[in-house]
Design an enzyme around this catalytic site. Structure first.
Site, PDB file in Angstrom:
ATOM      1  N   ALA A 135       0.456  -1.423   0.149  1.00  0.00           N
ATOM      2  CA  ALA A 135       0.238  -0.372   0.039  1.00  0.00           C
ATOM      3  C   ALA A 135       0.970   1.112   0.245  1.00  0.00           C
ATOM      4  O   ALA A 135       0.482   2.492  -0.474  1.00  0.00           O
ATOM      5  CB  ALA A 135      -0.717  -0.130   1.206  1.00  0.00           C
ATOM      6  N   THR A 136       2.256   1.207   0.283  1.00  0.00           N
ATOM      7  CA  THR A 136       2.746   2.352   0.989  1.00  0.00           C
ATOM      8  C   THR A 136       3.062   2.665  -0.516  1.00  0.00           C
ATOM      9  O   THR A 136       3.396   4.388  -1.137  1.00  0.00           O
ATOM     10  CB  THR A 136       4.311   2.422   1.342  1.00  0.00           C
ATOM     11  OG1 THR A 136       3.672   1.433   3.212  1.00  0.00           O
ATOM     12  CG2 THR A 136       5.303   3.431   1.499  1.00  0.00           C
ATOM     13  N   ASN A 175      -6.639   2.895  10.547  1.00  0.00           N
ATOM     14  CA  ASN A 175      -6.514   1.827  10.522  1.00  0.00           C
ATOM     15  C   ASN A 175      -5.980   2.045  12.688  1.00  0.00           C
ATOM     16  O   ASN A 175      -5.752   1.232  13.546  1.00  0.00           O
ATOM     17  CB  ASN A 175      -4.587   1.799  10.381  1.00  0.00           C
ATOM     18  CG  ASN A 175      -3.995   2.986  10.255  1.00  0.00           C
ATOM     19  OD1 ASN A 175      -4.737   4.444   9.475  1.00  0.00           O
ATOM     20  ND2 ASN A 175      -2.576   3.949  10.498  1.00  0.00           N
ATOM     21  N   GLN A 195      -7.025  -1.190   4.652  1.00  0.00           N
ATOM     22  CA  GLN A 195      -7.556  -1.648   6.082  1.00  0.00           C
ATOM     23  C   GLN A 195      -9.049  -2.709   6.665  1.00  0.00           C
ATOM     24  O   GLN A 195     -10.001  -2.793   7.494  1.00  0.00           O
ATOM     25  CB  GLN A 195      -7.840  -0.993   7.251  1.00  0.00           C
ATOM     26  CG  GLN A 195      -6.246  -1.036   8.168  1.00  0.00           C
ATOM     27  CD  GLN A 195      -5.955  -1.664   8.732  1.00  0.00           C
ATOM     28  OE1 GLN A 195      -5.754  -2.724   8.771  1.00  0.00           O
ATOM     29  NE2 GLN A 195      -4.414  -0.850   8.995  1.00  0.00           N
ATOM     30  N   ALA A 244      -0.993  -7.056   1.074  1.00  0.00           N
ATOM     31  CA  ALA A 244      -1.785  -8.272   0.819  1.00  0.00           C
ATOM     32  C   ALA A 244      -1.763  -8.642   2.608  1.00  0.00           C
ATOM     33  O   ALA A 244      -1.785  -9.580   3.039  1.00  0.00           O
ATOM     34  CB  ALA A 244      -0.746  -9.235   0.025  1.00  0.00           C
ATOM     35  N   HIS A 245      -0.526  -8.300   3.281  1.00  0.00           N
ATOM     36  CA  HIS A 245      -0.370  -8.748   4.898  1.00  0.00           C
ATOM     37  C   HIS A 245      -1.692  -8.227   5.674  1.00  0.00           C
ATOM     38  O   HIS A 245      -1.325  -9.555   6.867  1.00  0.00           O
ATOM     39  CB  HIS A 245       1.112  -7.876   5.332  1.00  0.00           C
ATOM     40  CG  HIS A 245       1.185  -7.192   5.289  1.00  0.00           C
ATOM     41  ND1 HIS A 245       1.254  -5.998   6.364  1.00  0.00           N
ATOM     42  CD2 HIS A 245       1.337  -5.440   4.715  1.00  0.00           C
ATOM     43  CE1 HIS A 245       2.013  -4.618   6.590  1.00  0.00           C
ATOM     44  NE2 HIS A 245       1.348  -5.066   5.306  1.00  0.00           N
ATOM     45  N   THR A 295      11.148  -6.666 -11.995  1.00  0.00           N
ATOM     46  CA  THR A 295      10.520  -8.112 -11.408  1.00  0.00           C
ATOM     47  C   THR A 295       9.891  -8.519 -10.722  1.00  0.00           C
ATOM     48  O   THR A 295       9.692  -8.207  -9.525  1.00  0.00           O
ATOM     49  CB  THR A 295      12.225  -9.239 -11.284  1.00  0.00           C
ATOM     50  OG1 THR A 295      12.968  -9.353 -12.099  1.00  0.00           O
ATOM     51  CG2 THR A 295      11.538 -10.404 -11.320  1.00  0.00           C
ATOM     52  N   CYS A 313       3.899   2.719  11.954  1.00  0.00           N
ATOM     53  CA  CYS A 313       4.830   3.489  11.187  1.00  0.00           C
ATOM     54  C   CYS A 313       5.608   4.986  11.440  1.00  0.00           C
ATOM     55  O   CYS A 313       5.860   5.029  11.345  1.00  0.00           O
ATOM     56  CB  CYS A 313       4.632   3.702   9.760  1.00  0.00           C
ATOM     57  SG  CYS A 313       3.210   2.191   8.951  1.00  0.00           S
TER      58      CYS A 313
HETATM   59  N1  PMP Z   1      -2.630   2.789   4.392  1.00  0.00           N
HETATM   60  C1  PMP Z   1      -3.241   1.839   5.890  1.00  0.00           C
HETATM   61  C2  PMP Z   1      -4.374   2.808   6.375  1.00  0.00           C
HETATM   62  C3  PMP Z   1      -2.693   1.015   6.549  1.00  0.00           C
HETATM   63  O1  PMP Z   1      -3.364   0.882   7.556  1.00  0.00           O
HETATM   64  C4  PMP Z   1      -1.082   1.084   5.871  1.00  0.00           C
HETATM   65  C5  PMP Z   1      -0.166  -0.007   6.366  1.00  0.00           C
HETATM   66  N2  PMP Z   1      -0.105   0.372   8.671  1.00  0.00           N
HETATM   67  C6  PMP Z   1       0.038   0.933   4.568  1.00  0.00           C
HETATM   68  C7  PMP Z   1      -1.667   2.353   4.030  1.00  0.00           C
HETATM   69  C8  PMP Z   1       0.638   1.215   4.543  1.00  0.00           C
HETATM   70  O2  PMP Z   1       0.841  -0.233   4.578  1.00  0.00           O
HETATM   71  P1  PMP Z   1       2.212  -0.876   3.889  1.00  0.00           P
HETATM   72  O3  PMP Z   1       3.236  -1.032   4.824  1.00  0.00           O
HETATM   73  O4  PMP Z   1       2.089  -2.703   3.608  1.00  0.00           O
HETATM   74  O5  PMP Z   1       2.649  -0.847   2.534  1.00  0.00           O
END
Ligand code: PMP
Length: 383
Positions: free
Chosen positions: A71-72, A152, A180, A201-202, A242, A329
């Site tokens: 997602a980042t 989150n 989320q 995915a995690h 890749t 984070c």
């Molecule tokens: N957006 C939200 C709402 C999240 O909760 C998170 C992870 N805490 C992220 C983005 C970023 O996800 P990732 O660290 O897996 O890239």
């Protein structure tokens, strides 16, 4: 043993996902973009199968799924990838909320240095931004609106359904951070109108390090987003590099499992939330709940125990529960949660706030036994 209650930071990988990934690591040696041998073709075939699994969960076409590292990266591409279009059209105004994940907030702030104007809309005390407060910020030169689906820290569901309808009518690009909610609010996500959507995915029991950016087509046209890294043409240049085949296989499998099991997961999570709340009530401790539970997801609870510092409680009860008081984070340096600050909560309440989050394989009895022990510690340190 300590029970894990920090699923919103990262959920444990599902054994069935891991099994498929191991098979991929062992048997799919090729690069999915190699066209000259069957090893490449086989890798491509499992990647495309995963793309279909993601698309099926989200109710979209597989041509709209672009794999990323999570997602980042998806959020960064969704915002920064619009720069060329912004330059061409002169649209340099972004609307987002003050409770977004840092991946949106920091990207938007960085773009502000480059001459973009950014409006950060605040939520109300229940943890939700209103549709009106977003719409009233719209301008002729608005490039993008970016709003998360589920927060989150509080689990508060944002009104992205109504916003999507309104923004589509007005022809404004709309990005949703569904990190989320993906795999949880399955039917809701399928009914949303958006241009771009991100997830990792995690958070749905897949592997860390993979996710997707969804680029919805309108009249066969993709949103005008470009990749932000240079290199190969993988993922049509949206995300060069890749393709990590086994990670992508894991992402697809996690989506497939979520699609099959989200209803029972939801009722299991709800049962755990109700049990946590009644244990809290029976404890005699004074507490407040952050975020109106009528609008919060069933697998997250944010609570403030009166007179108990969350830092002290988390450390002195970590043999019982693995919890946090905000986003991982931002947790390396303690500062009060910006989400709770934006909701207008007072400092002492914020300093006492804890986030608990759980998931499909959390055991009700184990959660409650350990949570009760945490509350006993809270009683000892309450002032
Ligand atoms: N957006 C939200 C709402 C999240 O909760 C998170 C992870 N805490 C992220 C983005 C970023 O996800 P990732 O660290 O897996 O890239």
């Amino acid at each position: 043993m300590s029970v894990y209650l920090d699923y919103n930071a990262s959920a444990p990988i599902d054994q069935r996902v891991l099994d498929e990934m191991i098979i991929a690591y062992q048997n799919k040696a090729g690069n999915a973009d190699s066209r000259t041998h069957s090893f490449g073709e086989e890798a491509r075939s499992v990647v495309e199968n995963a793309r279909k699994q993601v698309a099926s969960l989200l109710g979209i076409s597989s041509s709209e799924v672009f794999f990323t590292s999570g997602a980042t990266e998806s959020n960064n591409i969704a915002l920064q990838g619009l720069k060329e279009y912004a330059e061409k059209t002169g649209k340099k105004h972004i609307i987002t909320t003050s409770i977004e994940h840092k991946t949106i907030l920091e990207t938007a702030k960085h773009m502000a240095i480059d001459g973009y104007e950014v409006d950060f809309v605040n939520p109300n005390e229940s943890g939700q931004v209103s549709v009106e407060s977003v719409l009233e910020k719209l301008r002729e030169d608005t490039l993008l609106v970016s709003v998360m689906h589920v927060n989150n820290e509080t689990g508060a569901i944002q009104p992205v359904l109504e916003l999507g309808d309104e923004l589509q009518k007005r022809g404004v690009l709309f990005h949703i951070d569904a990190t989320q909610s993906c795999g949880k609010l399955v039917e809701e996500i399928r009914s949303l109108k958006y241009d771009m959507l991100s997830f990792s995915a995690h958070k749905l029991m897949g592997p860390q390090g993979v996710g997707a950016l969804i680029l919805k087509r309108k009249a066969y046209k993709r949103p005008p987003v470009k990749g932000i890294m240079y290199g190969g043409q993988q993922e049509q240049g949206i995300r060069p590099g890749t393709i990590p085949v086994a990670l992508v296989v894991g992402c697809g499998k996690a989506c497939e499992i979520a699609e099959q099991e989200y209803k029972e997961n939801e009722s299991h999570s709800r049962q755990i939330k109700l049990a946590i709340l009644s244990t809290l009530e029976e404890s005699g401790l004074k507490y407040q709940i952050n975020g109106n539970q009528d609008i919060c997801i069933s697998s997250t609870l944010n609570i403030a125990i009166d007179g108990v510092s969350s830092e002290a409680l988390m450390i002195s009860s970590k043999q019982y529960c693995g919890i946090s008081n905000g986003s991982a984070c931002t947790s390396s340096n303690y500062s009060p949660s910006y989400v709770l600050v934006a909701m207008g909560l007072d400092v002492s309440r914020i300093e006492s706030s804890l986030r608990l989050s759980w998931g499909p394989n959390s055991e009700l009895n184990e959660v409650i036994d350990n949570f009760r022990k945490l509350l006993d510690v809270a009683k000892l340190i309450a002032n």
